[in-house]
Each structure stands twice: as structure tokens, then as C-alpha cells.
Scaffold this motif. Structure first.
Motif, short mmCIF file in Angstrom:
data_model
loop_
_atom_site.label_atom_id
_atom_site.label_comp_id
_atom_site.label_asym_id
_atom_site.label_seq_id
_atom_site.Cartn_x
_atom_site.Cartn_y
_atom_site.Cartn_z
N PRO A 35 0.92 -1.35 -0.11
CA PRO A 35 0.12 -0.13 0.02
C PRO A 35 0.94 1.27 -0.09
N CYS A 36 1.75 1.30 -0.97
CA CYS A 36 2.80 2.42 -0.84
C CYS A 36 2.41 3.76 -0.95
N LEU A 37 1.36 4.32 -1.42
CA LEU A 37 0.79 5.91 -1.15
C LEU A 37 0.43 5.92 0.31
N ASP A 38 -0.39 5.06 0.85
CA ASP A 38 -1.18 5.18 2.27
C ASP A 38 0.22 5.00 3.22
N CYS A 39 1.24 4.00 2.84
CA CYS A 39 2.50 4.03 3.53
C CYS A 39 3.15 5.21 3.78
N LYS A 40 3.34 5.78 2.64
CA LYS A 40 4.29 6.95 2.79
C LYS A 40 3.38 8.08 3.40
N GLY A 67 11.70 -2.54 -3.95
CA GLY A 67 11.11 -1.70 -2.76
C GLY A 67 11.90 -2.00 -1.45
N CYS A 68 11.37 -1.09 -0.34
CA CYS A 68 12.05 -1.45 0.89
C CYS A 68 11.26 -2.25 1.89
N CYS A 69 10.33 -3.11 1.50
CA CYS A 69 9.89 -3.81 2.24
C CYS A 69 9.11 -5.18 1.47
N PHE A 70 9.01 -6.22 2.22
CA PHE A 70 8.39 -7.39 1.77
C PHE A 70 7.07 -7.40 1.10
N LEU A 71 6.16 -6.57 1.11
CA LEU A 71 4.99 -6.13 0.42
C LEU A 71 5.06 -6.13 -0.79
N THR A 72 6.27 -5.48 -1.48
CA THR A 72 6.19 -5.44 -2.83
C THR A 72 6.56 -6.88 -3.47
N ASP A 73 6.96 -7.85 -2.61
CA ASP A 73 7.31 -9.02 -3.18
C ASP A 73 6.21 -10.04 -3.52
S1 SF4 Z 1 7.87 -0.56 -0.48
FE1 SF4 Z 1 6.81 -0.85 1.74
S2 SF4 Z 1 7.87 0.44 3.16
FE2 SF4 Z 1 8.06 1.05 0.83
S3 SF4 Z 1 6.47 2.72 0.62
FE3 SF4 Z 1 5.88 0.65 -0.27
S4 SF4 Z 1 4.65 -0.24 1.21
FE4 SF4 Z 1 6.07 1.51 2.31
#
Ligand code: SF4
Length: 347
Positions: free
Chosen positions: A99-104, A208-214
Motif C-alpha cells: 500500500p505504498c501511497l498510504d504507507c508514505k 522496494g524497501c519492504c516485503f509487501l512488494t514481493d
Molecule cells: S515498499 Fe513498503 S515500506 Fe516502501 S512505501 Fe511501499 S509499502 Fe511502504
């Protein structure tokens, strides 16, 4: 004498956040960093566990960046608060469960609260227009400012000259002319700037910086929610999704089979929380069981585990089964032959 201005930098551990903070330091701004820990972070985790990745550095890149810059890094645990971002992203998900946009927006909002409490002047990020498809687009960047409530106290030093002026520029705390106008997916401008600053060794984040993009990780997370009948997770759940081969032979139970020694050692730490199987007659992986099994299912689970052991060609493989009460019992099974192993079981 003019007041020393202070900026809080969102530090992921990648090159962009390193450069953004450095650009501010060059302008005489006092910079401190913040790294938000969501539980999904890639930072050091898998590489630190896996034995085969031993050659790779096990450093925490966010701390390493802070060290390079000589700044204080605040690591803030947001595991619980972050769940709502993962469950209900107002702006939806990216290609996978990210959820990149909400995450940011969430992280910038947290940073805005932090600077308010700590009497800092503004927040900086290493964002670059067009770098990421969801959160770093020209049309979504103002959304982050608006929905996080930070307004014009958010400065993106690497692409600021492509964006409207912010408070630190207007007030003359920073010189807009010495900021950058990077855009697009190319990493070349950042690499050139890194060379200018003398940074040679830095993290190269892929995707990406987190596993949610995997993709695989997202499949396992969706499976977890489906099996539980609701969207929920604890930190242990999401840590375990990063490790091992996940096999679900039936909707109500799953096996987590260590793929190698390092993962086996990591899973050992969960032995008291989960029923588990371990081969005794042959070398084999420790396997955790998530769910309730009847006798027939336990037999199937043991046969699958035997299949991943060194006894997969043997007629029988002996195992030790430890139940959730810690009671141990011996088992002996025939390893499951390849043709009985269903592809759809493997997540
Ligand atoms: S990759 Fe992960 S930590 Fe980075 S913006 Fe997206 S959801 Fe957030």
C-alpha cells in the motif's frame, strides 16, 4: 545569529535517503534520521538468516546510513499502528500487497508529529519523481503532503526543483538553487551524486524497501488471511512468512519447512509456539505446523517433511512430532512420492 534549522530525514537505508540527508547537511541543516519499523522491512532480515547468503553484509542499512552521515537515528516501532495501513489502504495496493501511497502518507504523518514534539523545522525524504509507480509520481506527491497534514514542511531535496517551493526554501533556510531536479527511474543521477560525495558502498534496493512488494510474500500473506477468515496478523506471523517453504495441504493447516540450516536455526526459536516435526533417521529440515491436524493429516504432514529430508528415497523415515503441549512422539512414515505432491499446496 540565525537559528540553527533542524530537519528529520526518513531513512530507509537506501541510496536516495542517504543523499537527501547529505544534501541538507551540506546546507548547514542539523539532520537526524527516523526509521519506521513495520515488521515487513527487508533490512538485513533474510540475509541475516540464510546461511547461503553469508557472504552478503548483514548490516542494518538504516543504521549504516546514519553512521555514514554521522547523525542520530531514531528507530520507531509502528508494527501495531501500521496494520490499518495494510488492511485498509484508502489508495489501494500496488502490484502486490504494497500500500505504498498510504504507507508514505502514514510515515510522513508520523514524522510530522515527531517534529512537532521535538521542535524540529521540517521533514525530508529521498523521493524522486517517477522513481516508483505508486507513491513517487508527480500527481501523488501532493497527496502525501495533503493527507499527512505536513503541508509545505516536507522537502524532497533530490527533486525539489521540479516541485513547488516549500517552507524551508521560502524562508531561506535552504537554498533552492542547490537542490536537485532528478526525475524518472534511472539511478544514474543518484550514482553520480553519490560519487561526488565520496559514497562508494551503499545499498541497492531492488523493487522496494519492504516485503509487501514481493510477489511470493504477498501470496503467502493473502493465504494467511484466507485461512484465518479475516485480515489479521501478529509480528510472528509476518516474520515467519519471510522464512522457509510454506506448504498448505488443506485450508486449515500449513507447514513451514526450513530450506536450509540458517532458516532451521531461525525456526528453532518458534518450536515452543508451534507443533513441529523433525526427521531423526535422516538429516532433514525442522518443520513448524500452523493449524490443527487430525491423525490422518499428521501422517500426511510427516510424509511431506520426509520428502524434503535426505531420506526421500528411503522406504521409511523416522520423525519426532512435538505437539502444542510439548509432548513428543515418534513416527515412522514412507516419504510422499513426487506424483502425490500437489503443486497448488506450495505457496
Ligand atoms: S515498499 Fe513498503 S515500506 Fe516502501 S512505501 Fe511501499 S509499502 Fe511502504
Amino acid at each position: 545569529m540565525s537559528k540553527q534549522r533542524k530537519a528529520l530525514a526518513l531513512i530507509s537505508g537506501g541510496l536516495d535517503s542517504l543523499l537527501a540527508a547529505k544534501v541538507m547537511q551540506e546546507q548547514g541543516i542539523h539532520v537526524e534520521g527516523v526509521n519506521f519499523y513495520t515488521g515487513f522491512c527487508v533490512e538485513g532480515h533474510t540475509h541475516a538468516i540464510r546461511k547461503k547468503d553469508k557472504a552478503k553484509p548483514k548490516r542494518n542499512n538504516a543504521l549504516w546510513v546514519a553512521e555514514q552521515l554521522g547523525i542520530k537515528l531514531h528507530i520507531v516501532d509502528i508494527v501495531d499502528e501500521y496494520k490499518d495501513v495494510v488492511f485498509n489502504p484508502k489508495h489501494g495496493y500496488g502490484a502486490h500487497m504494497n500500500p505504498c501511497l498510504d504507507c508514505k502518507i502514514f510515515m510522513v504523518r508520523k514524522a510530522a508529529e515527531w517534529i512537532e514534539e521535538h521542535d524540529f523545522d521540517f521533514v525530508i525524504t529521498g523521493e524522486v519523481i517517477g522513481q516508483r509507480p505508486m507513491s513517487q509520481r508527480k500527481d501523488t506527491m501532493p497527496v502525501v503532503q495533503r493527507d499527512s497534514g505536513i503541508g509545505d514542511r516536507l522537502l524532497r531535496p533530490l527533486c525539489a526543483r521540479n516541485l513547488p517551493e516549500t517552507l524551508p526554501e521560502r524562508e531561506g533556510w535552504v537554498d533552492r538553487e542547490k537542490l536537485y531536479d532528478f526525475s524518472g527511474r534511472s539511478r544514474k543521477p543518484q550514482m553520480a551524486l553519490a560519487a561526488e560525495f565520496g559514497f562508494e558502498d551503499y545499498a541497492q534496493p531492488a523493487g522496494g524497501c519492504c516485503f509487501l512488494t514481493d510477489e511470493q510474500y504477498s501470496v503467502k500473506l493473502a493465504d494467511l488471511w484466507q485461512a484465518r477468515g479475516k485480515r489479521e496478523y501478529e509480528l510472528d506471523d509476518i516474520m515467519l512468512l519471510k522464512v522457509g517453504r510454506h506448504i498448505r495441504p488443506a485450508p486449515h493447516f500449513k507447514l513451514i519447512v526450513a530450506r536450509e540450516e540458517g532458516e532451521g536455526k531461525f525456526l528453532q526459536g518458534y518450536r515452543k509456539q508451534y507443533p513441529n516435526l523433525k526427521t531423526t533417521s535422516h538429516g532433514g529440515p525442522l518443520t513448524l505446523i500452523d493449524g490443527e491436524l487430525n491423525e490422518q493429516e499428521l501422517e500426511l504432514a510427516a510424509r511431506i517433511v520426509a520428502r524434503y529430508s535426505q531420506g526421500k528415497q528411503a522406504e521409511r523415515v523416522d520423525l519426532e512430532y512435538t505437539d502444542s503441549e510439548g509432548r513428543v512422539r515418534e513416527m515412522s512414515v514412507a516419504p510422499l512420492p513426487a506424483h502425490e505432491m500437489r503443486k497448488q499446496w506450495i505457496l
